[in-house]
Design a protein around this motif. Structure first.
Motif, PDB file in Angstrom:
ATOM      1  N   ARG A   1      -7.507  -3.843 -42.420  1.00 54.71           N
ATOM      2  CA  ARG A   1      -6.333  -3.853 -41.542  1.00 54.71           C
ATOM      3  C   ARG A   1      -6.158  -2.516 -40.839  1.00 54.71           C
ATOM      4  N   PHE A   2      -6.015  -2.593 -39.526  1.00 54.25           N
ATOM      5  CA  PHE A   2      -5.659  -1.425 -38.718  1.00 54.25           C
ATOM      6  C   PHE A   2      -4.239  -1.643 -38.203  1.00 54.25           C
ATOM      7  N   SER A   3      -3.359  -0.674 -38.434  1.00 53.12           N
ATOM      8  CA  SER A   3      -2.047  -0.735 -37.796  1.00 53.12           C
ATOM      9  C   SER A   3      -2.173   0.061 -36.499  1.00 53.12           C
ATOM     10  N   TYR A   4      -1.825  -0.559 -35.366  1.00 49.06           N
ATOM     11  CA  TYR A   4      -1.939   0.197 -34.109  1.00 49.06           C
ATOM     12  C   TYR A   4      -0.606   0.815 -33.694  1.00 49.06           C
ATOM     13  N   ALA A   5       0.246   1.078 -34.702  1.00 50.00           N
ATOM     14  CA  ALA A   5       1.478   1.828 -34.438  1.00 50.00           C
ATOM     15  C   ALA A   5       1.134   3.314 -34.386  1.00 50.00           C
ATOM     16  N   ASN A   6       0.308   3.677 -33.419  1.00 51.06           N
ATOM     17  CA  ASN A   6      -0.093   5.071 -33.235  1.00 51.06           C
ATOM     18  C   ASN A   6      -0.442   5.223 -31.759  1.00 51.06           C
ATOM     19  N   SER A   7      -0.604   6.464 -31.282  1.00 51.62           N
ATOM     20  CA  SER A   7      -0.818   6.660 -29.844  1.00 51.62           C
ATOM     21  C   SER A   7      -2.185   6.137 -29.408  1.00 51.62           C
ATOM     22  N   VAL A   8      -2.296   5.815 -28.116  1.00 55.17           N
ATOM     23  CA  VAL A   8      -3.576   5.345 -27.560  1.00 55.17           C
ATOM     24  C   VAL A   8      -4.636   6.413 -27.798  1.00 55.17           C
ATOM     25  N   GLU A   9      -4.251   7.669 -27.613  1.00 54.19           N
ATOM     26  CA  GLU A   9      -5.221   8.750 -27.800  1.00 54.19           C
ATOM     27  C   GLU A   9      -5.755   8.760 -29.234  1.00 54.19           C
ATOM     28  N   ASN A  10      -4.839   8.682 -30.200  1.00 53.21           N
ATOM     29  CA  ASN A  10      -5.276   8.674 -31.602  1.00 53.21           C
ATOM     30  C   ASN A  10      -6.129   7.447 -31.928  1.00 53.21           C
ATOM     31  N   ILE A  11      -5.761   6.307 -31.333  1.00 55.10           N
ATOM     32  CA  ILE A  11      -6.540   5.089 -31.588  1.00 55.10           C
ATOM     33  C   ILE A  11      -7.972   5.285 -31.081  1.00 55.10           C
ATOM     34  N   ARG A  12      -8.086   5.854 -29.884  1.00 56.00           N
ATOM     35  CA  ARG A  12      -9.433   6.080 -29.310  1.00 56.00           C
ATOM     36  C   ARG A  12     -10.242   7.043 -30.198  1.00 56.00           C
ATOM     37  N   ILE A  13      -9.600   8.142 -30.599  1.00 52.06           N
ATOM     38  CA  ILE A  13     -10.325   9.118 -31.434  1.00 52.06           C
ATOM     39  C   ILE A  13     -10.727   8.471 -32.765  1.00 52.06           C
ATOM     40  N   ALA A  14      -9.790   7.716 -33.350  1.00 51.40           N
ATOM     41  CA  ALA A  14     -10.054   7.110 -34.666  1.00 51.40           C
ATOM     42  C   ALA A  14     -11.263   6.178 -34.593  1.00 51.40           C
ATOM     43  N   VAL A  15     -11.286   5.300 -33.578  1.00 50.75           N
ATOM     44  CA  VAL A  15     -12.386   4.331 -33.505  1.00 50.75           C
ATOM     45  C   VAL A  15     -13.697   5.055 -33.190  1.00 50.75           C
ATOM     46  N   GLU A  16     -13.619   6.099 -32.371  1.00 46.07           N
ATOM     47  CA  GLU A  16     -14.819   6.893 -32.077  1.00 46.07           C
ATOM     48  C   GLU A  16     -15.383   7.502 -33.365  1.00 46.07           C
ATOM     49  N   ARG A  17     -14.482   8.063 -34.178  1.00 45.26           N
ATOM     50  CA  ARG A  17     -14.930   8.676 -35.445  1.00 45.26           C
ATOM     51  C   ARG A  17     -15.565   7.641 -36.372  1.00 45.26           C
ATOM     52  N   ILE A  18     -14.960   6.437 -36.407  1.00 47.04           N
ATOM     53  CA  ILE A  18     -15.524   5.384 -37.267  1.00 47.04           C
ATOM     54  C   ILE A  18     -16.913   5.008 -36.745  1.00 47.04           C
ATOM     55  N   GLY A  19     -17.051   4.937 -35.409  1.00 45.70           N
ATOM     56  CA  GLY A  19     -18.342   4.613 -34.799  1.00 45.70           C
ATOM     57  C   GLY A  19     -19.399   5.633 -35.203  1.00 45.70           C
TER      58      GLY A  19
END
Ligand SMILES: Cc1ncc(COP(=O)(O)O)c(C=O)c1O
Length: 392
Positions: A366-384
């Motif tokens: 589960r990912f909660s997307y109650a976070n900024s677009v910028e943080n979401i982008r960085i987070a998914v990039e890091r997971i990648g």
């Protein structure tokens, strides 16, 4: 040694809070953690609601209120339900609660005992199963499947009813999947419930205002014919970004109002008085902040789903409501728990393993997307990056 009663050993918990503690520990060690684990809006409570609470304190609302909640708040809730669901609800059947959770706690205590069965969604909010097991009742999972966009088939659900079934728990839009149950399934369910007059329905509608792609909420309150069998849980936590205020409400069959009041008197007496006045301001004041928050969640939803689908081994259906994405991660070759722990420790991103929401959450995160677009982008990039390195 304290000797605990047996029920205590069956009481579960909410893993999201454990992930939060681990994330906080890593932050204390100086790590940069992006938290996509916690289920609460990243917005502040709108200022006019905060001001109403301050005014209530200044005006001297410092004492107990009726256990059921102050009448002006219950009237405001009834007007809101009429506006949102076109449902006529008597304020005397509304119970003001310290959050959404106590309604599930009390209704499961009312209907669960050894020898009875309670149906609940899986994957679903973990407290349902925890409390069912605490009560001694047998938990019976309603399996929510990815291929159904995490909705359910009402005809299949009705087949799970036995003479021992006392309560069915529904949650739409749902946590942790963001799944939304369509109106036709709700209608089939209502007909089936009417044919089983000893079965109660607890409809958890806490995410009822968080819907996307033009979807409309199918409240169970729209069906007056099942009111005697229906408990509806809703509240301010998510809609008005008020999780820490502990303010919720539920609608009860008239015949159960005395029982629920008794439980409240035995437990918490009443809800914090100033918070109740804030609740009136939330319902009667401008709703722009709700609309803006839902628009922000919708934008993030589109972005996170697109990004997650680009990760190797991930597959994510588009959630129709709430603020969660629930991708299938079986293609990564990791279990959900290993992946949750590895991306927290190595990529600095907090998420919650699907099995925290029941056995049918296996293979999901589960990912909660109650976070900024910028943080979401960085987070998914890091997971990648983590996934690519893990392959080598
Ligand atoms: C489905 C569902 N119901 C109820 C709640 C509890 O809400 P509250 O914080 O108001 O107790 C949550 C919170 O995460 C939830 O996801």
């Amino acid at each position: 040694m304290p000797i605990l009663v047996e029920n205590m050993q069956r009481l579960g918990t909410e893993t999201a809070f454990e992930v939060l503690a681990r994330a906080a520990e890593l932050e204390r060690q100086g790590r940069d953690i992006i938290n996509l684990g916690i289920g609460q809006p990243d917005f502040k409570t709108p200022p006019h609601i905060v001001e109403a609470a301050i005014k209530a304190l200044r005006d001297g609302h410092h004492g107990y209120t009726p256990s059921q909640g102050i009448l002006p708040l219950r009237e405001a809730v009834a007007a809101d339900l009429d506006r949102r669901h076109d449902a006529s609800v008597d304020p005397d059947t509304i119970m003001i609660m310290p959050g959404g959770k106590p309604t599930m706690f009390f209704s499961i205590l009312m209907f669960g005992k050894p020898g009875t069965e309670i149906l609940y969604p899986d994957p679903g909010f973990p407290i349902y199963r925890s409390m069912i097991e605490y009560s001694g009742a047998t938990p019976v999972a309603i399996e929510l499947r990815e291929e159904n966009d995490f909705s359910f088939n009402a005809a299949e659900l009705l087949e799970q009813i036995t003479p021992r079934t006392r309560l069915i728990i529904l949650n739409t839009p749902g946590n942790p999947t963001g799944g939304v149950v369509a109106e036709n399934e709700i209608r089939t369910l209502v007909e089936g419930i009417l044919a089983n007059p000893d079965v109660m329905l607890l409809s958890d509608e806490i995410y009822s205002q968080m819907l996307y792609d033009g979807k409309r909420h199918s409240s169970l309150l729209k069906y007056p014919e099942i009111r005697d069998q229906l408990i509806v849980l809703d509240g301010w936590s998510k809609t008005y970004a008020m999780t820490g205020w502990r303010l919720g409400f539920s609608v009860w069959p008239a015949s159960l109002v005395e029982s629920i009041n008794r439980l409240a008197v035995n437990c918490h007496s009443c809800v914090n008085a100033a918070a109740q006045y804030a609740g009136i301001a939330a319902l009667e004041g401008p709703q722009d902040s709700v609309i803006e928050m839902v628009q922000a969640f919708d934008e993030r939803r589109r972005i996170i789903v697109q990004l997650l689908n680009q990760l190797p081994g991930f597959h994510c259906v588009k959630p129709g409501g709430a603020f969660y994405a629930f991708p299938n991660i079986t293609g990564t070759g990791f279990t959900e728990t290993d992946l949750q722990n590895m991306i927290l420790d190595e990529a600095g991103v907090a998420t919650v393993a699907g099995t925290s929401f029941g056995p049918f959450g296996k293979g999901f995160i589960r990912f909660s997307y109650a976070n900024s677009v910028e943080n979401i982008r960085i987070a998914v990039e890091r997971i990648g990056e983590f996934l690519i390195n893990a392959r080598h």
